[in-house]
Enzyme design. Structure first.
Site, PDB file in Angstrom:
ATOM      1  N   ASP A  71      47.312  34.661  41.913  1.00 53.12           N
ATOM      2  CA  ASP A  71      46.178  34.868  41.012  1.00 53.12           C
ATOM      3  C   ASP A  71      46.651  34.683  39.578  1.00 53.12           C
ATOM      4  O   ASP A  71      47.804  34.936  39.249  1.00 53.12           O
ATOM      5  CB  ASP A  71      45.523  36.237  41.198  1.00 53.12           C
ATOM      6  CG  ASP A  71      44.059  36.220  40.764  1.00 53.12           C
ATOM      7  OD1 ASP A  71      43.181  36.083  41.648  1.00 53.12           O
ATOM      8  OD2 ASP A  71      43.787  36.315  39.553  1.00 53.12           O
ATOM      9  N   CYS A  88      43.315  32.079  45.317  1.00 47.37           N
ATOM     10  CA  CYS A  88      42.714  32.879  44.238  1.00 47.37           C
ATOM     11  C   CYS A  88      42.485  34.253  44.842  1.00 47.37           C
ATOM     12  O   CYS A  88      41.389  34.583  45.299  1.00 47.37           O
ATOM     13  CB  CYS A  88      41.393  32.255  43.794  1.00 47.37           C
ATOM     14  SG  CYS A  88      41.583  30.631  43.048  1.00 47.37           S
ATOM     15  N   CYS A 130      30.809  33.596  46.329  1.00 46.59           N
ATOM     16  CA  CYS A 130      29.708  34.558  46.430  1.00 46.59           C
ATOM     17  C   CYS A 130      28.593  34.086  45.501  1.00 46.59           C
ATOM     18  O   CYS A 130      27.999  34.866  44.778  1.00 46.59           O
ATOM     19  CB  CYS A 130      30.158  35.982  46.144  1.00 46.59           C
ATOM     20  SG  CYS A 130      30.943  36.202  44.547  1.00 46.59           S
ATOM     21  N   ASN A 150      41.086  41.900  48.984  1.00 48.25           N
ATOM     22  CA  ASN A 150      40.527  42.336  50.268  1.00 48.25           C
ATOM     23  C   ASN A 150      40.647  41.253  51.343  1.00 48.25           C
ATOM     24  O   ASN A 150      40.930  41.550  52.508  1.00 48.25           O
ATOM     25  CB  ASN A 150      39.052  42.734  50.108  1.00 48.25           C
ATOM     26  CG  ASN A 150      38.918  44.171  49.655  1.00 48.25           C
ATOM     27  OD1 ASN A 150      39.817  44.985  49.881  1.00 48.25           O
ATOM     28  ND2 ASN A 150      37.809  44.486  49.007  1.00 48.25           N
ATOM     29  N   PRO A 171      41.110  40.766  43.865  1.00 46.26           N
ATOM     30  CA  PRO A 171      41.950  41.943  44.118  1.00 46.26           C
ATOM     31  C   PRO A 171      42.472  42.101  45.544  1.00 46.26           C
ATOM     32  O   PRO A 171      43.122  43.095  45.833  1.00 46.26           O
ATOM     33  CB  PRO A 171      41.012  43.096  43.756  1.00 46.26           C
ATOM     34  CG  PRO A 171      39.642  42.568  44.031  1.00 46.26           C
ATOM     35  CD  PRO A 171      39.686  41.101  43.728  1.00 46.26           C
TER      36      PRO A 171
END
Ligand code: SAM
Length: 300
Positions: free
Chosen positions: A133, A109, A230, A114, A112
């Site tokens: 993704d 997944c 997160c 990083n 964007p």
């Protein structure tokens, strides 16, 4: 309730992109520009920085840490892809997985991207880095980001990870998986109260995360997997990992960063948690699973 981010202000973290430069060259450049380098931090207390002071991180050597108001968005080193603006917590998954150069890695997944660019840096752009993704727009942002970062070992796919066939020619050689699925994001924002998160949404996210984790462990050659969110919610973190391991006895948890101050909620002490108060980062969770055959025999 008070916001912990206010009590423990965040530091400004940047990751040095080792595909384009080195930590030493970056430190020299910034010193010439007027920043003051204080060496490598030893404890969380050393991360209280003022003005132009900066330090190297004590856990992840390619991270430099600045005072909270430092802004690199218009800086040459950021525009040139030498610096990636990434919170320390979000650098943990790739650092912990640490795929060696030449390996076959899946970022399930990825956008964007990083963490994908961090994986590529650790792989020194050698090997195969498959990055998927579901969201086309986020994938296109990711392409730009990877280009600027000088990443060349990637194959980007606009694809639903849950529909990937692990036995197919493209995926059956995958040895390392980074799984950073959609989550509530409760670690990223300053919620007044954790119960603000809708229970129905949490259950549906946890069910999706568990499906992804089970699917990831079905790849025939995968040896190591890092699962991260997160989120601060046990339901999306320890509960997902425990439920998956209950059904799969080919993998076990391995301790991550033993020196780290905050661990997974009992009994998952092998996992790592991050938070504004203990590590001066966003709220984050990381678990690393390893196939048994690669480690010592299981305890009875
Ligand atoms: N790892 C990324 C990074 O560091 O930049 C952040 C990933 S974000 C937490 C979760 C991503 O999962 C979103 O970009 C979302 O579009 C993607 N996603 C959600 N469901 C997916 C699926 N079934 N297959 C592939 N990607 C999915």
């Amino acid at each position: 309730a008070f916001c912990s981010v206010t009590i423990f202000p965040h530091c400004r973290y940047v990751r040095v992109n080792t595909l384009k430069t080195s930590v030493a060259d970056t430190v020299d450049y910034l010193k010439r520009e007027g920043f003051t380098y204080l060496g490598q931090a030893r404890t969380v207390e050393d991360l209280t920085l003022k003005g132009t002071h900066f330090v190297q991180d004590m856990d992840i050597p390619e991270i430099l840490i600045f005072s909270p108001k430092t802004d690199f968005h218009n800086h040459f080193l950021y525009k040139a892809g030498h610096l990636i603006l990434q919170d320390k917590a979000s650098c943990l998954p790739a650092h912990v997985l640490h795929p060696p150069p030449g390996s076959v890695v899946l970022d399930a997944c990825a956008a964007p991207g990083n963490k994908t660019s961090h994986l590529a840096a650790l792989m020194e752009n050698r090997g195969r880095l498959l990055a998927l993704d579901l969201d086309a727009k986020r994938l296109s942002t990711m392409s730009t980001l990877l280009l600027r970062a000088g990443v060349t070992c990637q194959t980007l796919r606009h694809q639903d990870f849950l529909k990937v066939d692990p036995q197919s020619a493209e995926y059956r050689e995958v040895e390392y998986i980074l799984l950073d699925p959609s989550c509530s994001g409760s670690g990223m924002v300053c919620l007044r109260d954790d119960s603000d998160t809708d229970p129905a949404r949490l259950s549906s996210l946890a069910a999706f995360q568990l499906k992804c984790l089970k699917h990831a462990l079905s790849f025939p050659r995968v040896n190591r997997l890092v699962y991260s969110t997160c989120s601060v919610h046990r339901q999306e973190n320890e509960d997902v990992v425990s439920a998956c391991l209950q059904e799969n006895n080919h993998f076990r948890l391995v301790p991550v960063l033993p020196q780290w101050p905050e661990h997974g909620l009992p009994p998952l002490s092998q996992c790592l948690r991050a938070s504004p108060s203990s590590t001066r980062t966003h709220g984050f969770f990381v678990a690393m699973l390893q196939r048994h055959s690669e480690t010592e025999p299981m305890e009875p």
